[in-house]
Motif scaffolding. Structure first.
Motif, PDB file in Angstrom:
ATOM      1  N   VAL A 209       0.860  -1.083  -0.012  1.00 43.36           N
ATOM      2  CA  VAL A 209      -0.070   0.166  -0.005  1.00 43.36           C
ATOM      3  C   VAL A 209       0.787   1.330   0.050  1.00 43.36           C
ATOM      4  N   ILE A 210       0.650   2.104  -0.956  1.00 39.22           N
ATOM      5  CA  ILE A 210       1.420   3.309  -1.113  1.00 39.22           C
ATOM      6  C   ILE A 210       0.617   4.672  -0.867  1.00 39.22           C
ATOM      7  N   GLU A 211       0.989   5.461  -0.097  1.00 39.91           N
ATOM      8  CA  GLU A 211       0.098   6.514   0.454  1.00 39.91           C
ATOM      9  C   GLU A 211       0.813   7.832  -0.428  1.00 39.91           C
ATOM     10  N   VAL A 212      -0.184   8.688  -1.243  1.00 40.38           N
ATOM     11  CA  VAL A 212       0.211   9.926  -1.584  1.00 40.38           C
ATOM     12  C   VAL A 212      -0.696  11.020  -0.715  1.00 40.38           C
ATOM     13  N   ASN A 213       0.053  11.942  -0.137  1.00 45.25           N
ATOM     14  CA  ASN A 213      -0.642  12.645   1.053  1.00 45.25           C
ATOM     15  C   ASN A 213       0.629  13.768   1.395  1.00 45.25           C
ATOM     16  N   PRO A 214       0.360  14.915   1.492  1.00 45.47           N
ATOM     17  CA  PRO A 214       1.361  15.946   1.803  1.00 45.47           C
ATOM     18  C   PRO A 214       1.597  15.783   3.390  1.00 45.47           C
ATOM     19  N   GLU A 215       0.596  15.244   4.193  1.00 44.08           N
ATOM     20  CA  GLU A 215       0.912  15.227   5.605  1.00 44.08           C
ATOM     21  C   GLU A 215       0.790  13.467   6.017  1.00 44.08           C
ATOM     22  N   GLU A 218      -3.279   8.821  10.012  1.00 45.36           N
ATOM     23  CA  GLU A 218      -3.166   7.664  11.032  1.00 45.36           C
ATOM     24  C   GLU A 218      -2.766   6.343  10.146  1.00 45.36           C
ATOM     25  N   LEU A 219      -3.055   6.494   9.023  1.00 47.78           N
ATOM     26  CA  LEU A 219      -2.591   5.082   8.277  1.00 47.78           C
ATOM     27  C   LEU A 219      -0.938   4.854   7.918  1.00 47.78           C
ATOM     28  N   THR A 220      -0.628   6.051   7.941  1.00 52.33           N
ATOM     29  CA  THR A 220       0.915   6.193   7.726  1.00 52.33           C
ATOM     30  C   THR A 220       1.765   5.144   8.248  1.00 52.33           C
ATOM     31  N   PRO A 221       1.781   4.959   9.617  1.00 56.86           N
ATOM     32  CA  PRO A 221       2.653   3.997  10.038  1.00 56.86           C
ATOM     33  C   PRO A 221       2.484   2.528   9.730  1.00 56.86           C
ATOM     34  N   HIS A 222       1.392   2.075   8.989  1.00 60.34           N
ATOM     35  CA  HIS A 222       1.063   0.798   8.607  1.00 60.34           C
ATOM     36  C   HIS A 222       1.383   0.692   7.232  1.00 60.34           C
TER      37      HIS A 222
END
Length: 240
Positions: A209-215, A218-222
């Motif tokens: 899972v790849i996240e695109v977000n400037p900040e 809550e999902l980021t650590p996972h």
């Protein structure tokens, strides 16, 4: 993981699922629900404009609010993030699904077809008797509350506070995320469930899972990797 590794994973993936949120449409000038509560609407709580109880109590006020948002989204245009995701769908074919929390219709206008709208669509209304969905007339011809071709009053075709997501849309999204080699989570804070839980469907089955977000969210650590940028530039870094 590096950006190069993430880019290679997206390119190699046969099955990709995408979740998008308000951050994707922000670059088209569409404010979030709460950001849109300015001027005469600042005195209302969100629940006063977007709940079954509010609609039952005062359908005229609720429809006046949604008619304004309807005009706003029609004036907006899809941005590069919408276009990049539409092109990714063309590349991946049947192995692609886009699930969006946005209700502005911009993904469809950009060309996305393998699409589920988890929270509905501002460009349509729902017959209160038959539950059929019909496109709204042009803003200059829209009278509120609108009436369906069946002669029944229509409500906004969006998911309100206290309502469940459309089961068919949620089921399709969950199946796509469970089967995905790579999932993209773009422009969403990851706090609104059940949509925020879709990423875990991929992770639990060994996908990336790849996240695109400037900040950070809550999902980021996972997650497997995060691109810290707005949706258009972040997706461009991954997809071009």
């Amino acid at each position: 993981m590096t950006l190069e590794g993430a880019r290679a994973a997206v390119k190699a993936a046969q099955r990709i699922a995408v979740l998008t949120g308000a951050g994707v449409s922000a670059e088209s000038g569409i404010p979030t629900f709460r950001d849109a509560q300015t001027g005469q609407w600042a005195r209302f709580r969100p629940e006063d404009l977007a709940s079954p109880e509010a609609y039952h109590r005062d359908p005229d006020t609720v429809w006046t609010w949604y008619a304004g948002r309807y005009r706003d989204v029609l004036r907006a245009e899809p941005n590069e993030a919408h276009q990049l995701l539409a092109r990714l769908e063309q590349e991946k074919g049947d192995g692609f699904l886009l699930a969006t929390q946005n209700v502005d219709g911009l993904h469809a206008r950009a060309g996305s077809r393998r699409l589920v709208e988890l929270h509905g669509n501002l460009l349509s209304g729902r017959d209160e008797v038959t539950a059929e969905v019909f496109a709204l007339p042009a803003p200059d011809k829209l009278t509120t509350p609108p009436v369906s071709p069946n002669g029944n009053r229509m409500r906004p075709n969006v998911v309100w506070f206290g309502e469940f997501l459309p089961p068919e849309a949620l089921e399709a999204a969950a199946e796509a995320f469970a089967a995905a080699d790579v999932a993209l989570v773009v422009g969403t804070s990851g706090v609104v469930y059940p949509a925020a839980g879709l990423a875990f469907e991929t992770l639990q089955r060994g996908g990336m899972v790849i996240e695109v977000n400037p900040e950070a969210t809550e999902l980021t650590p996972h997650l497997s990797f995060s691109v810290r940028d707005v949706a258009s530039r972040g997706l461009a870094a991954l997809l071009t």
